[in-house]
Every structure is written in C-alpha cells, then in structure tokens.
Design a protein around this motif. Sequence first.
Motif, mmCIF file in Angstrom:
data_model
loop_
_atom_site.group_PDB
_atom_site.id
_atom_site.type_symbol
_atom_site.label_atom_id
_atom_site.label_comp_id
_atom_site.label_asym_id
_atom_site.label_seq_id
_atom_site.Cartn_x
_atom_site.Cartn_y
_atom_site.Cartn_z
ATOM 1 N N LEU A 140 0.815 -1.226 0.000
ATOM 2 C CA LEU A 140 0.000 0.000 0.000
ATOM 3 C C LEU A 140 0.849 1.277 0.000
ATOM 4 C CD1 LEU A 140 -2.835 -1.085 2.471
ATOM 5 C CD2 LEU A 140 -2.887 -1.031 -0.031
ATOM 6 N N ALA A 141 2.168 1.112 0.057
ATOM 7 C CA ALA A 141 3.040 2.300 0.096
ATOM 8 C C ALA A 141 2.811 3.162 -1.145
ATOM 9 C CB ALA A 141 4.502 1.873 0.178
ATOM 10 N N GLY A 142 2.579 4.426 -0.905
ATOM 11 C CA GLY A 142 2.423 5.381 -1.993
ATOM 12 C C GLY A 142 1.086 5.298 -2.716
ATOM 13 N N LYS A 143 0.172 4.452 -2.250
ATOM 14 C CA LYS A 143 -1.107 4.277 -2.962
ATOM 15 C C LYS A 143 -2.199 5.186 -2.389
ATOM 16 C CE LYS A 143 -0.121 0.442 -5.471
ATOM 17 N NZ LYS A 143 0.804 -0.381 -4.794
ATOM 18 N N ARG A 144 -3.202 5.428 -3.240
ATOM 19 C CA ARG A 144 -4.442 6.075 -2.761
ATOM 20 C C ARG A 144 -5.406 4.948 -2.408
ATOM 21 N NH1 ARG A 144 -5.483 11.522 -3.614
ATOM 22 N NH2 ARG A 144 -7.677 11.115 -3.198
ATOM 23 N N VAL A 145 -5.797 4.899 -1.159
ATOM 24 C CA VAL A 145 -6.627 3.779 -0.684
ATOM 25 C C VAL A 145 -8.005 4.298 -0.285
ATOM 26 C CG1 VAL A 145 -6.817 1.922 1.026
ATOM 27 C CG2 VAL A 145 -4.562 2.588 0.157
ATOM 28 N N ALA A 146 -9.029 3.593 -0.752
ATOM 29 C CA ALA A 146 -10.395 3.891 -0.313
ATOM 30 C C ALA A 146 -10.818 2.800 0.666
ATOM 31 C CB ALA A 146 -11.346 3.901 -1.511
ATOM 32 N N VAL A 147 -11.265 3.198 1.851
ATOM 33 C CA VAL A 147 -11.763 2.230 2.834
ATOM 34 C C VAL A 147 -13.244 2.484 3.010
ATOM 35 C CG1 VAL A 147 -11.693 1.487 5.242
ATOM 36 C CG2 VAL A 147 -9.559 2.073 4.064
ATOM 37 N N ILE A 148 -14.035 1.432 2.829
ATOM 38 C CA ILE A 148 -15.480 1.589 3.011
ATOM 39 C C ILE A 148 -15.866 0.914 4.326
ATOM 40 C CG2 ILE A 148 -17.768 1.113 2.038
ATOM 41 C CD1 ILE A 148 -16.474 1.225 -0.728
ATOM 42 N N GLY A 149 -16.451 1.700 5.227
ATOM 43 C CA GLY A 149 -16.867 1.170 6.520
ATOM 44 C C GLY A 149 -16.059 1.754 7.654
ATOM 45 N N THR A 150 -16.726 1.914 8.791
ATOM 46 C CA THR A 150 -16.068 2.449 9.993
ATOM 47 C C THR A 150 -16.500 1.642 11.216
ATOM 48 O OG1 THR A 150 -17.842 4.094 10.167
ATOM 49 C CG2 THR A 150 -15.800 4.819 9.119
ATOM 50 N N GLY A 151 -16.467 0.307 11.072
ATOM 51 C CA GLY A 151 -16.821 -0.571 12.189
ATOM 52 C C GLY A 151 -15.580 -0.992 12.963
ATOM 53 N N ALA A 152 -15.748 -2.042 13.782
ATOM 54 C CA ALA A 152 -14.675 -2.489 14.683
ATOM 55 C C ALA A 152 -13.419 -2.902 13.926
ATOM 56 C CB ALA A 152 -15.177 -3.650 15.535
ATOM 57 N N SER A 153 -13.581 -3.470 12.709
ATOM 58 C CA SER A 153 -12.401 -3.884 11.938
ATOM 59 C C SER A 153 -11.698 -2.653 11.367
ATOM 60 C CB SER A 153 -12.802 -4.826 10.796
ATOM 61 O OG SER A 153 -13.474 -5.956 11.299
ATOM 62 N N ALA A 154 -12.478 -1.769 10.687
ATOM 63 C CA ALA A 154 -11.874 -0.608 10.030
ATOM 64 C C ALA A 154 -11.115 0.269 11.025
ATOM 65 C CB ALA A 154 -12.943 0.205 9.309
ATOM 66 N N ILE A 155 -11.685 0.433 12.234
ATOM 67 C CA ILE A 155 -10.986 1.355 13.149
ATOM 68 C C ILE A 155 -9.658 0.767 13.627
ATOM 69 C CG2 ILE A 155 -13.102 2.531 13.929
ATOM 70 C CD1 ILE A 155 -12.128 1.287 16.715
ATOM 71 N N GLN A 156 -9.476 -0.542 13.414
ATOM 72 C CA GLN A 156 -8.164 -1.121 13.745
ATOM 73 C C GLN A 156 -7.189 -1.026 12.575
ATOM 74 O OE1 GLN A 156 -8.902 -5.107 15.333
ATOM 75 N NE2 GLN A 156 -9.348 -4.259 17.338
ATOM 76 N N PHE A 157 -7.685 -1.249 11.329
ATOM 77 C CA PHE A 157 -6.697 -1.276 10.242
ATOM 78 C C PHE A 157 -6.469 0.079 9.577
ATOM 79 C CE2 PHE A 157 -10.477 -2.770 7.674
ATOM 80 C CZ PHE A 157 -10.450 -1.827 6.661
ATOM 81 N N VAL A 158 -7.422 1.002 9.652
ATOM 82 C CA VAL A 158 -7.216 2.301 8.990
ATOM 83 C C VAL A 158 -5.984 3.031 9.550
ATOM 84 C CG1 VAL A 158 -8.195 4.611 8.629
ATOM 85 C CG2 VAL A 158 -9.579 2.583 8.148
ATOM 86 N N PRO A 159 -5.793 3.093 10.885
ATOM 87 C CA PRO A 159 -4.590 3.777 11.377
ATOM 88 C C PRO A 159 -3.304 3.150 10.824
ATOM 89 C CG PRO A 159 -6.156 3.482 13.165
ATOM 90 C CD PRO A 159 -6.696 2.706 11.998
ATOM 91 N N GLU A 160 -3.294 1.822 10.644
ATOM 92 C CA GLU A 160 -2.098 1.151 10.091
ATOM 93 C C GLU A 160 -1.928 1.502 8.612
ATOM 94 O OE1 GLU A 160 -0.113 -0.530 12.110
ATOM 95 O OE2 GLU A 160 -1.524 -0.065 13.723
ATOM 96 N N VAL A 161 -3.029 1.453 7.872
ATOM 97 C CA VAL A 161 -2.970 1.756 6.436
ATOM 98 C C VAL A 161 -2.515 3.203 6.234
ATOM 99 C CG1 VAL A 161 -4.406 2.055 4.361
ATOM 100 C CG2 VAL A 161 -4.684 0.013 5.780
ATOM 101 N N ALA A 162 -3.014 4.099 7.083
ATOM 102 C CA ALA A 162 -2.695 5.528 6.929
ATOM 103 C C ALA A 162 -1.207 5.800 7.140
ATOM 104 C CB ALA A 162 -3.515 6.355 7.919
ATOM 105 N N ARG A 163 -0.536 4.900 7.894
ATOM 106 C CA ARG A 163 0.913 5.078 8.107
ATOM 107 C C ARG A 163 1.704 4.790 6.843
ATOM 108 N NH1 ARG A 163 0.085 2.306 13.295
ATOM 109 N NH2 ARG A 163 -0.453 4.071 14.595
#
Length: 499
Positions: A169-192
């Motif tokens: 995912l380095a350097g990519k534009r990522v779209a995440v759909i959803g803000t449930g228990a899973s997303a709130i764990q992986f979005v901070p990692e993806v955003a890094r």
Amino acid sequence: MAEHSPCRVAVIGAGFGGLGMAVALRQAGIDDFVILDQADDLGGTWRDNVYPGAACDVPCHLYSFSFRPGRWSRRFPPQPEILAYLRTLADDYRLGPHLRFGAGVTAAEFDEDRALWTLSLSNGDTIQATSVVSAVGQLNRPALPDIPGRDDFAGPSWHSARWDHGTDLAGKRVAVIGTGASAIQFVPEVARTAAHVDVYQRTPPYVLPKTDGLYHHGRQEMFERLPVVRKADRLRIFLYGELLTSGFVLSPKFLTAPMQMWRRQLRVITDPELRDKCIPDYVMGCKRVLFSNDWYPTLARPGVELVTDPIERIAGGGVVTAGGVARPADVIIYGTGFSTLDFLAPMSVTGLAGRQLHDTWRDGAQAYLGISVSGFPNFFLLYGPSTNLGGNSIIYMLEGQIGYVAAALRAQDAEDLAWLDVRPDVQQAYGDWVQAASRTSVWESGCRSWYTTAAGRNISNWPDHTFLYRSRVRRFDLARYRVMPGQAAGTARAGTGAT
Ligand code: NAP
C-alpha cells in the motif's frame, strides 16, 4: 467418498467455541469426537482476520478461558498472540488427532430411527455422530456491499477478513469503506503507509478509549505467581462490561461516564466540520461501541479524509459519491462486516420429520438459551441466536454454553437416552421473554446494526446482564427437554415434569 463409523460428538468449527467444547468433552471423559473445519487451520475468526492492527478490543484476562490463563505481551494482545493461545490450547489438550480440516459441513440430517446425525462434508465425505455441536460463530461470512459497479473497479480490492498481504500500500491512494470495529483497527495502520486514505463513513461509531499497555516480563510473572491479581483484573474488566450492559439493557443513564469518556476522546479533533461528522445521532450501544486511542487522531492527520457523502457507485478508477463526484483510488478495502443473521448458513440442517432449520428460522433465528432448537434433537449451538454481547466478553458466554452442552451430554449418557429435544413450549416461553427484553433494550432503539433484522428486531444480542445468562446455563435441566429412551422404540416420553 469415505464413510466413517459413528462418533459420539461432531463439533463444527475449530475456533474458540469448538476448541473449548473439545476440551470440555475430554474433561467429561468423552474421547470419541471430531472437530470439523472448512479451513485448513484452526483459529476461526483469529485465523481469518489478519489485517494490519488486528487485535482484540476486550482485555486478554477476560478474553480467554477462565480455566486457561494465557501469557500475554499486552492488555489487548494482537491477533497472532490470540491465535497462538488457541494453538497451545489444542496442543495441551491433545486435540490434534481430532481435528479435520478442509471439512466444511454442507448438510446435517437427523435419522430418527437410528438417532444419528449424518453430516455431509465439502470434501465428499460423510460423518455420523450421535450429537452435533455447531461452533461456527456469527462473524464468519464476509459481506461485500451491494454498491453498483463494484466489479468494475480496475485495481485490487478485498474484504478486511480476506486481507491481501501481497499488495503493497506504500504510496497508494486507498479507499476504505466502513467504519466498524475492523476498520478502526486497520485504517490507522494503512494511513501510516499509504499516500492517501479516503474513509467512507455511512454512520459514525462511538469510540471509547482503549486502556492498553505492555505486560513486561515482571508483570507476566506476577500474573502467574499471584493468580489473584489476574483474577481481580478479570473481575474489573467484567464489571466495566456490565456497567456498559446496564446502559444497553436498563437505561442509557448508566452510560453517563462512558459518554464523558467519548466526548473527551473526540476533543483531539479540532476541526469543527470533521468533529461534527464524527458525532453519532443514536444512543450509545445501539451499534457496537468501539475501543481505540488512534481512530480520531488518524482521521485528523494529513493524508486522511473522512468522506460522508453517500457512495453512488464504484467505477474503474475509484469511488463516485453523490452528485457524480469521482474520487480516485488505487485500492479499495471493504471493512463492511459480515452476514450475521442467517446463522449456520450455508449449512442445511434437517431435524425430526424432515423439518428444515432455515424454515423454522424464517422469521428470525431463535434457540432456547441460544443453544437448543426444538425439533433438532442432540443438536447444540454455541454462540447461537441472542447470545452475542455488546459490552462484554464472548468467551465468558461460550464457557457457560460449553458447560451446559457438556452437562446435557452427561445427562444423556447417565439416563441412557437416544436423544433429547428442547420442549416447544419451553423454547416459546424463552423466545417471548427474549423479544420482550429486546424491545426495551438499546438495540431496538432505532439505528441500523448487524444485530437486528430488517424489521429492527434484535435476534443477535443477549438482552440482559451477562452474569444472568451464566446463571441460566449453570444447570442443565432435563425436564425442559423431550427425550427418547435408548434402545429407541415407541414414542418420545417426556422428561421429568415435562408436559
Ligand atoms: P461492522 O461493525 O458491521 O461494520 C461494517 C461497516 O461497514 C459499518 O461502518 C457500515 O456502515 C459499513 N457499511 C456496510 N455496508 C456499507 C455500504 N453499502 N456502504 C457504506 N458503508 C457500508 O463490521 P466489522 O467492523 O467487520 O465488525 C463486525 C463485528 O466483528 C464487530 O461489531 C465486532 O463484534 C467484531 N469485531 C471485533 C473485534 C475485536 O477487537 N473484538 C474487531 C473487529 C471486529 P453502517 O454502520 O452505516 O451500517
């Protein structure tokens, strides 16, 4: 096609529930059992959910079996540690020889004359068993959203429970759909890692602080040498869960302190527009409360955008929101949850007189104590309908259910019964109570969640305090079941006191 001689118990699913059940069978002196799993490894949800940042949001001292404390590196251990805990459990109780992988159960059919269940497996085998324990969980079938154009997307896309670790995912534009228990764990990692993350939010969650912390060597030693300290922590976590539960099942006034904690968390967002987008318009708990310290800071960081405009469609190059606004994406990640309400799907289960479980459950799944369904003798469910929790540890619930099923099996052996089947009147009275209790719970207060049917009826969550569920399953009462004597002949006789 291979056929095996009948076994005493077939357990379906090798996650927390199935493995815990197998341990209880061993402890009850029942060694003639198999554990069937469709995958090629044990672990259930902790095998499937390997997204970056996957961890349990219930502290480990309660998210583990009471009879089997783990040695944890931190209060909220990451997924690999929980999976390792389950592997060690399976090793220590010598469950390996009982495990059959690549053996998804497609159908289960009860033969009344022989008092036997026949299970058809995805690998072409059949297995026969006197009793069946389904431990397939409720969050095992990823749900992809029905958004037009989903298949048109040109780049990689995946569901959070089927993470593609092969895509960098380095350097990519990522779209995440959803803000449930899973997303709130992986979005901070993806955003890094990613260059940019668009987070598509349909409904904002309540996010409470996660009181995480490392357990260094000295602390781990202390928990082992002084079990009372670990048990006291377990109790403290449990009581906090029961406080949340009081707010969910008695009155939102018990949520005053959690609401204050949530408001304090939200203060890290200083942009008023972004903050407004994060404020739910429903009562806390109606949807699952989430626990994270880095969700709001992540939304506020550069390179992350919270998009609340409704998604119109997905196109080859990204996501198109209301009014035809195209938002480019290289990767789409669906944190869109699971198909939760068709319990046991896609298994077809046939009980007495050809009764189909999915017909019985046409208006919503229901089971006595979440465990027994009338017309389906010797068939037990773990984590069945109305036994999910919004504020406490599911392992605590599973332990109660496992003890109950083990007691049912012991009673069956002690009384020499061919089968036992919960009485319809008992199931009905229980179901009526569950529905009445649900009506006044937060889960039927009007939001959309995975707990409820399209009509807004809660069929997932236990609508009372957690300890009261445990008190209900503490004792197995044969009088609540119709029974068929061993050496099966004649008609079913009622258990003691049965009508
Ligand atoms: P989820 O809580 O069901 O969240 C799904 C998200 O996707 C929601 O934000 C939902 O929005 C959104 N969504 C679904 N369809 C959509 C669509 N068509 N368009 C836009 N958004 C859409 O799923 P999850 O996060 O995978 O969690 C499921 C459950 O697993 C949790 O509630 C929890 O019980 C368990 N879990 C536990 C842990 C743990 O640490 N113990 C971690 C992860 C998951 P709406 O809210 O508007 O529907």
